[in-house]
Design an enzyme around this catalytic site. Structure first.
Site, mmCIF file in Angstrom:
data_model
loop_
_atom_site.group_PDB
_atom_site.id
_atom_site.type_symbol
_atom_site.label_atom_id
_atom_site.label_comp_id
_atom_site.label_asym_id
_atom_site.label_seq_id
_atom_site.Cartn_x
_atom_site.Cartn_y
_atom_site.Cartn_z
ATOM 1 N N HIS A 123 -27.421 16.770 32.914
ATOM 2 C CA HIS A 123 -27.759 16.121 31.649
ATOM 3 C C HIS A 123 -26.426 15.930 30.920
ATOM 4 C CE1 HIS A 123 -30.103 14.823 28.345
ATOM 5 N NE2 HIS A 123 -30.713 15.929 27.983
ATOM 6 N N ASP A 207 -32.632 9.839 28.083
ATOM 7 C CA ASP A 207 -33.435 10.985 28.505
ATOM 8 C C ASP A 207 -34.116 11.656 27.320
ATOM 9 O OD1 ASP A 207 -33.987 12.680 30.944
ATOM 10 O OD2 ASP A 207 -33.302 14.214 29.545
ATOM 11 N N GLU A 243 -62.746 9.825 29.527
ATOM 12 C CA GLU A 243 -62.292 8.488 29.094
ATOM 13 C C GLU A 243 -60.846 8.485 28.585
ATOM 14 O OE1 GLU A 243 -63.481 5.634 29.551
ATOM 15 O OE2 GLU A 243 -65.542 6.088 30.139
ATOM 16 N N SER A 269 -62.368 -4.027 35.492
ATOM 17 C CA SER A 269 -63.348 -5.082 35.202
ATOM 18 C C SER A 269 -62.739 -6.146 34.280
ATOM 19 C CB SER A 269 -64.564 -4.471 34.504
ATOM 20 O OG SER A 269 -64.192 -4.039 33.207
HETATM 21 N N1 LIG Z 1 -36.363 20.336 33.330
HETATM 22 C C1 LIG Z 1 -36.151 19.136 33.828
HETATM 23 O O1 LIG Z 1 -37.056 18.540 34.377
HETATM 24 C C2 LIG Z 1 -34.804 18.497 33.779
HETATM 25 C C3 LIG Z 1 -34.672 17.218 34.291
HETATM 26 C C4 LIG Z 1 -33.415 16.660 34.347
HETATM 27 C C5 LIG Z 1 -32.335 17.355 33.828
HETATM 28 N N2 LIG Z 1 -32.505 18.596 33.268
HETATM 29 C C6 LIG Z 1 -31.327 19.327 32.770
HETATM 30 O O2 LIG Z 1 -31.006 20.365 33.686
HETATM 31 C C7 LIG Z 1 -30.415 21.466 32.982
HETATM 32 C C8 LIG Z 1 -31.230 22.713 33.259
HETATM 33 O O3 LIG Z 1 -32.554 22.528 32.768
HETATM 34 P P1 LIG Z 1 -33.792 23.393 33.310
HETATM 35 O O4 LIG Z 1 -35.023 22.748 32.793
HETATM 36 O O5 LIG Z 1 -33.648 23.630 34.759
HETATM 37 O O6 LIG Z 1 -33.533 24.808 32.643
HETATM 38 P P2 LIG Z 1 -34.072 25.418 31.278
HETATM 39 O O7 LIG Z 1 -35.493 25.830 31.461
HETATM 40 O O8 LIG Z 1 -33.745 24.534 30.138
HETATM 41 O O9 LIG Z 1 -33.121 26.702 31.236
HETATM 42 C C9 LIG Z 1 -33.475 27.894 31.839
HETATM 43 C C10 LIG Z 1 -32.283 28.661 32.388
HETATM 44 O O10 LIG Z 1 -31.242 28.822 31.410
HETATM 45 C C11 LIG Z 1 -30.941 30.219 31.315
HETATM 46 N N3 LIG Z 1 -30.411 30.521 29.977
HETATM 47 C C12 LIG Z 1 -30.860 30.077 28.776
HETATM 48 N N4 LIG Z 1 -30.082 30.556 27.783
HETATM 49 C C13 LIG Z 1 -29.111 31.297 28.382
HETATM 50 C C14 LIG Z 1 -27.989 32.043 27.919
HETATM 51 N N5 LIG Z 1 -27.708 32.105 26.611
HETATM 52 N N6 LIG Z 1 -27.208 32.678 28.811
HETATM 53 C C15 LIG Z 1 -27.489 32.620 30.126
HETATM 54 N N7 LIG Z 1 -28.548 31.936 30.647
HETATM 55 C C16 LIG Z 1 -29.328 31.279 29.782
HETATM 56 C C17 LIG Z 1 -32.266 30.884 31.598
HETATM 57 O O11 LIG Z 1 -32.048 32.215 31.946
HETATM 58 P P3 LIG Z 1 -33.023 33.372 31.414
HETATM 59 O O12 LIG Z 1 -34.233 33.314 32.286
HETATM 60 O O13 LIG Z 1 -32.196 34.594 31.637
HETATM 61 O O14 LIG Z 1 -33.335 33.073 29.952
HETATM 62 C C18 LIG Z 1 -32.756 30.028 32.769
HETATM 63 O O15 LIG Z 1 -32.147 30.421 33.997
HETATM 64 C C19 LIG Z 1 -30.416 21.063 31.501
HETATM 65 O O16 LIG Z 1 -29.165 20.457 31.217
HETATM 66 C C20 LIG Z 1 -31.525 20.017 31.416
HETATM 67 O O17 LIG Z 1 -31.376 19.140 30.335
HETATM 68 C C21 LIG Z 1 -33.708 19.185 33.261
#
Ligand SMILES: NC(=O)c1ccc[n+]([C@@H]2O[C@H](COP(=O)([O-])OP(=O)(O)OC[C@H]3O[C@@H](n4cnc5c(N)ncnc54)[C@H](OP(=O)(O)O)[C@@H]3O)[C@@H](O)[C@H]2O)c1
Length: 352
Positions: A123, A207, A243, A269
């Site tokens: 991202h 996005d 629906e 339809s």
């Molecule tokens: N989700 C999607 O579908 C999607 C699609 C395209 C791109 N992206 C991008 O991909 C990237 C990752 O997104 P995601 O959805 O996979 O993850 P996410 O759910 O946004 O993040 C979760 C991860 O981040 C860790 N985390 C959060 N705060 C932290 C901190 N302060 N220190 C260390 N670890 C921390 C969490 O660990 P803990 O479990 O320890 O909290 C967990 O491993 C982002 O840039 C997002 O915008 C996401």
């Protein structure tokens, strides 16, 4: 051969799997170790796809729920699973896949570990909103992005089915002189289907707009509005849900996905077609100003600020879970549970 393809009258460049066969990927990444930092849906699934394709991968996490899940998925402490800084030291491609708020929080411990390496994002958020995140990479590293256009879960399921999610690709900084090739190669290595070029800024704006708009925020808003109007007019929850949601997700949306909106209209339809054509402009006029407001809120950084504030709180997981619980317990989504259980494929077959 990279393709130039006509998308609705505009010629765009597209990269496909055929441009990066496995032997070529092996060659490009022969000296690389992918260090996947974060185990949300992207980290979890991009890392497993890379592992299944035979690349060297380590995962870097703090101890907690993500760490436990990674162990369940077969990453081994001290061999392929490490604390974040240790994984960065072992990797040459640092895949920075913490939550966007997490990227801000952890940056001070990462930034000295990326010199001479490739810093990979999914991202553009952290870079584009650097004034808020402080994520300013040193000059002596490549900075690339592969942004899958869908949930990480789909990154994995399509990969396992031999298919692939589409991803956009961008280069923010080319230190090695090979950043572009490595970015596209990484896109195929994580399991993408086709890749299209973008910039960090364009990806971030589109996005954030898309997920707040038609992909997630808007869709819940309009489902809820229609469901409530039907309920208020005496329709049963079962009828209102069928629906509003069930017919959409089970019948009409898959048809749009397969053959387009006109084809879906054409296969309903003439009554439905007439009404849809008459009403689409009214819905367009009602929502266009909302989308304009949304885009501006993305561009001026308000959305980024809200995200960083909310998701930087120590209890961010609990707060999000509470809001999702409220959604789950609403009448519409409780009705959904019952409707899903009644789908023939979800019912136990009675033995004769
Ligand atoms: N989700 C999607 O579908 C999607 C699609 C395209 C791109 N992206 C991008 O991909 C990237 C990752 O997104 P995601 O959805 O996979 O993850 P996410 O759910 O946004 O993040 C979760 C991860 O981040 C860790 N985390 C959060 N705060 C932290 C901190 N302060 N220190 C260390 N670890 C921390 C969490 O660990 P803990 O479990 O320890 O909290 C967990 O491993 C982002 O840039 C997002 O915008 C996401």
């Amino acid at each position: 051969m990279v393709k130039q393809i006509n998308f609705g009258g505009v010629i765009e460049t597209v990269y496909e799997r055929a441009d990066f066969p496995q032997e070529k990927l092996n060659q490009i990444f022969k000296d690389d170790v992918f260090a996947v930092i974060g185990y949300g849906t992207q980290g979890r699934n991009q890392s497993r796809n890379l592992r299944d394709k035979g690349f060297k991968v380590v995962v870097g996490l703090r101890k907690g729920p993500s760490w436990d899940l990674a162990k369940e998925d077969g990453w081994v402490e001290g061999e392929t699973l490490f604390e974040i800084t240790e994984a960065c030291n072992k990797g040459t491609i640092i895949m920075y896949l913490l939550s966007d708020a997490g990227q801000k929080a952890a940056w001070s411990s990462i930034k000295e570990l990326v010199h001479g390496k490739t810093l990979y994002f999914s991202h553009g958020f952290s870079i584009v909103f650097k004034d808020k995140t402080g994520v300013v990479p040193p000059a002596d590293c490549d900075v690339i992005m592969v942004a899958p256009k869908g949930s990480g879960t789909t990154v994995r399921t399509l990969f396992l089915e031999g298919r692939g999610i589409n991803s956009s690709v961008a280069v923010f900084q080319d230190y090695s002189g090979k950043a572009e090739e490595r970015a596209y190669a990484a896109g195929i290595a994580i399991g993408s289907g086709y890749l299209y070029p973008t910039t960090f800024e364009r990806e971030t704006y589109s996005d954030l707009t898309g997920e707040r708009g038609t992909l997630m925020g808007c869709i819940q808003g309009i489902f809820k509005a229609q469901f409530e109007v039907l309920i208020a007019n005496g329709h049963t929850p079962s009828e209102a849900f069928n629906e509003t949601v069930e017919e959409a997700t089970q019948s009409l949306y898959p048809l749009i996905g397969k053959n387009g909106m006109d084809w879906m209209y054409d296969n309903c339809s003439t009554t439905a077609r007439r009404g849809a054509l008459d009403w689409m402009d009214k819905f367009y006029a009602a929502t266009k100003p909302v989308f304009e407001e949304l885009y501006e809120s993305v561009r001026n950084g308000t959305e980024a600020e809200n995200t960083l504030v909310a998701n930087s709180k120590p209890d961010y997981r609990e707060s999000l879970a509470k809001e999702l619980k409220d959604l789950r317990e609403s009448q519409m989504w409780q009705t959904a549970v019952t409707v899903r259980s009644l789908r023939p494929e979800n019912q136990k077959v009675e033995k004769q």
